[in-house]
Design an enzyme around this catalytic site. Structure first.
Site, mmCIF file in Angstrom:
data_model
loop_
_atom_site.group_PDB
_atom_site.id
_atom_site.type_symbol
_atom_site.label_atom_id
_atom_site.label_comp_id
_atom_site.label_asym_id
_atom_site.label_seq_id
_atom_site.Cartn_x
_atom_site.Cartn_y
_atom_site.Cartn_z
ATOM 1 N N ASP A 149 -9.772 -4.044 -5.274
ATOM 2 C CA ASP A 149 -9.204 -3.166 -4.255
ATOM 3 C C ASP A 149 -9.792 -1.764 -4.396
ATOM 4 O O ASP A 149 -9.707 -1.149 -5.456
ATOM 5 C CB ASP A 149 -7.676 -3.131 -4.413
ATOM 6 N N HIS A 192 -8.056 -5.155 -1.010
ATOM 7 C CA HIS A 192 -6.783 -4.616 -0.555
ATOM 8 C C HIS A 192 -5.987 -5.630 0.268
ATOM 9 O O HIS A 192 -4.766 -5.613 0.241
ATOM 10 C CB HIS A 192 -7.047 -3.364 0.279
ATOM 11 N N SER A 243 0.844 -1.191 0.000
ATOM 12 C CA SER A 243 0.000 0.000 0.000
ATOM 13 C C SER A 243 0.881 1.243 0.000
ATOM 14 O O SER A 243 1.685 1.421 -0.909
ATOM 15 C CB SER A 243 -0.961 -0.037 1.190
#
Length: 714
Positions: free
Chosen positions: A645, A683, A559
């Site tokens: 995501d 995610h 991320s």
């Protein structure tokens, strides 16, 4: 080092089509020929992602045995049938239980009338008198993806409200279950955000809704058993900088709405016995003032930064609607970050950060909830590097406090703390089967010197027989954003690295919050580049100090940590041998320029606003990984993502990989650049534990093979 074993014809990486598209801001025209990959409804995009998956599988097929070995090791080091420590709330003991062979946990309870003392069972045994509240395996049956966004028992314990996501996009459908009959009472609320809260009478359920940019911005009230179209909007947040959360106080008396931007916050409360009344503000928002509240008894306990950058603890009477009522209990102190408060009938637990480590202090209360003079003490931990945190403590009247302690060599351990004496009693330490001996491993704290002279802490763990002689393989992990702290943790899967002689290190770079609020401030906005140079400094220190060989260092981050990895690669192209960038935020400028995308406006206070501020635009243009790829050789790269995501769109790593292949001088037979997309995930990747282990084994095998560390040391 990378090998595609005896293939006579090496697989060729997919070549994404280039479709002319130009982005123009502040007079800067940027050609972005891979932006077309954004549309996941386009069959050509899906075909490209599937081709990337096939390529990645092809060039890593020689690692099948190593993947199988690592998966087996993770499995062997995990107690597959296990029981969490039961915690008492009202007339029940609540816990979760895992079963060997099952992907997800069971949520269960036992009546205290049948078990007055905390239930204790041997591994694999089903506790007597167990009532299963929710079997997540049954809920996930037939689904490729399953995630719970909320699990909330009603105040009487009669009903369960839970929220389910079956795609990975973090939008949930709510279900209400009668725990006495097992009947599904309600499934009218769909497509909502995180958080649920019950009214005291259990006739109403509060939930959040998200806007088109995936920002939780509204709280709604639903009449249990009624149609969704009759639901009432009870609170809305129009300022697009603010994110909304919903919770219930420990004693179920109050429902709390928390609103927060990156710089300011505001809380609203409602007595849960009057669900039709409006919420009342605790203190009106002020720019650059953050606070959070813990209702307990007749007081509000407030952690805030009104008077000190590193926050302090205050209290106010229940019902207060002004910060003028706040009375300081724990004053702010430079270098000691007050992070959170948990309040009970007889004590308050204050979570702190000091010298890069966590700390929990206990403050005693008298019968009038006044602090008792001299009754404040820190909970002692007998390790040099560790994490301590307040555990599950749902009972307001409890005289003990559950705390959780772990380190890079000590598995997660649950203790009962006697808040009167400070005595810790070990309740459970996670079992690590497969012959794990903590004495065979060592953890260390190193300090790297950043470009501006700042000392950056590094947490390191390795086998005890690994010496800093400049020969070992190593992996450096980093994150560095949002004040998130990467505190020491124990990982059974990490043993597969350590037992092959790898040195595992975590760089506590600026942008995180390990060293207090200033550490965060010095790694955001106009100081963001410190995050990247800190990481490179940590990498250099591992090599210069002899802990890792110069040509055997890997890097990993996910991320915002993927942004860190991508930027570090552009800064120090020859330092890393292989990298894993998970759901990486590598096309940050394109995303932060578009306010219609999820999180963008919220994020302007983290990165700056490049849409309206040219200086911010130029700064981000200078570090965004996608826009700074050079014609040089990069390390072997594995990028992983999920098609659904919502936080970091799959298009970012897809574009990054395409441009890396176009611009870099990598030979795909020795330095492949790979993309792996989970086609039904978000995610966090796959959610079942065995599936997650297989993914971890895949990623670890790529890294170990490239570092030449694929054999277990004897």
């Amino acid at each position: 080092m990378f090998r595609v074993n005896d293939h006579t014809t090496l697989p060729q990486p997919p070549k994404a089509a280039r479709k002319a598209q130009t982005r123009t801001h502040h007079g800067d025209a940027v050609a972005d020929d891979y932006e077309w990959l954004r549309d996941k409804s386009d069959p050509d995009v899906v075909a490209h992602l599937e081709a990337e998956n096939a390529y990645t599988e092809s060039v890593t097929e020689h690692l099948a045995d190593l993947r199988a070995d690592i998966f087996g090791e993770i499995k062997s080091h995990t107690q597959e049938s296990d029981l969490s420590v039961p915690v008492r709330h009202g007339p029940w003991w609540y816990y979760t239980r895992t079963v060997e062979g099952e992907q997800y946990p069971l949520y269960a309870r036992i009546a205290t009338g049948t078990s007055p003392e905390r239930p204790v069972t041997a591994a694999g045994e089903v506790p007597a008198h167990e009532e299963v509240l929710l079997d997540a395996n049954a809920e996930a049956q037939g689904q490729e993806f399953f995630s719970l966004g909320a699990f909330d028992i009603s105040p009487s314990g009669a009903l369960l409200a839970y929220a389910v996501d079956n795609t990975g996009d973090e939008r949930f459908d709510v279900r209400v279950k009668d725990l006495g009959t097992g009947e599904l009472l309600d499934d009218a609320v769909t497509g909502v955000g995180y958080g649920l809260a019950w009214s005291r009478a259990e006739d109403c359920l509060f939930y959040t809704r998200v806007d088109e940019a995936w920002r939780p911005h509204e709280v709604w009230r639903h009449r249990v058993g009624g149609p969704g179209e009759d639901d009432a909007l009870v609170h809305a947040e129009e300022d697009e900088r603010f994110w909304m959360g919903l919770s219930t106080s420990r004693d179920d008396r109050f429902i709390v709405i928390g609103l927060a931007s990156k710089n300011s916050s505001e809380c609203w409360m409602l007595d849960s016995s009057t669900p039709m009344e409006p919420f009342a503000v605790v203190a009106p928002r002020q720019e650059n003032v953050e606070y959070d509240v813990e209702p307990a008894g007749d007081r509000l306990w407030i952690v805030h930064n009104r008077s000190h950058r590193d926050f302090e603890l205050s209290w106010a009477p229940i019902g207060s609607t002004s910060a003028q009522d706040w009375r300081t209990v724990v004053p702010g102190q430079d270098g000691v970050r007050v992070a959170a408060v948990d309040a009970f009938e007889t004590h308050v637990a204050v979570s702190l950060r000091r010298d890069g480590l966590t700390q929990v202090d206990i403050l005693g209360l008298d019968a009038h909830q006044e602090l008792v003079e001299g009754q404040r003490f820190p909970v002692a931990v007998d390790e040099a590097i560790y994490t301590i945190e307040v555990g599950a403590n749902p009972e307001y009247a409890s005289r003990d406090l559950q705390v959780r302690v772990e380190s890079m060599v000590t598995p997660a351990s649950i203790y009962d703390l006697d808040v009167r004496t400070g005595e810790l009693s070990l309740v459970k330490r996670n079992v690590v089967p497969g012959g794990y001996e903590p004495a065979n491993y060592r953890q260390h704290r190193l300090w790297a010197t950043a470009t501006d002279g700042t000392q950056i802490p590094i947490s390191v763990v390795a086998r005890a027989d690994v010496e800093p002689d400049g020969t070992a393989a190593g992996l450096l992990y980093g994150y560095g954003a949002y004040e998130i702290c990467i505190d020491p943790w124990f990982s059974p899967s990490r043993l597969s690295y350590l037992d092959r002689g790898l040195v595992y290190a975590v760089a506590h770079v600026r942008g995180g919050g390990e060293m207090g609020r200033g550490w965060y401030e010095d790694g955001r906005m106009e100081h963001k580049e410190n995050t990247f140079s800190d990481f490179v400094a940590c990498a250099d220190h591992l090599v210069d100090s002899g802990w890792v060989a110069a040509d055997r260092l890997a890097a990993e981050g996910g991320s915002a940590g993927g942004l860190l990895i991508g930027a570090a690669l552009n800064q120090a192209r020859g330092r890393f041998r292989v990298v894993h960038a998970a759901v990486p935020f590598v096309d940050a400028l394109t995303t932060i320029l578009d306010p219609s995308l999820p999180l963008t406006v919220v994020e302007w206070e983290e990165w700056g606003d490049p849409l309206h501020d040219e200086d911010v635009y130029r700064r981000m243009r200078g570090y965004t990984p996608y826009e700074n790829i050079a014609s040089t050789t990069y390390p072997t790269i594995l990028a992983t993502t999920g098609l659904n995501d919502t936080r970091v769109y799959f298009v970012e790593p897809a574009k990054w990989v395409a441009r890396l292949r176009e611009v870099s001088t990598n030979d795909p037979s020795s330095r492949p650049i790979m993309l792996k997309t989970e086609m039904v995930a978000g995610h966090g990747g796959k959610t079942g534990r065995y599936d997650a282990w297989r993914d971890a084994a895949f990623e670890m095998a790529v890294i170990l093979d490239e570092l030449g560390a694929n054999r277990v040391r004897t």
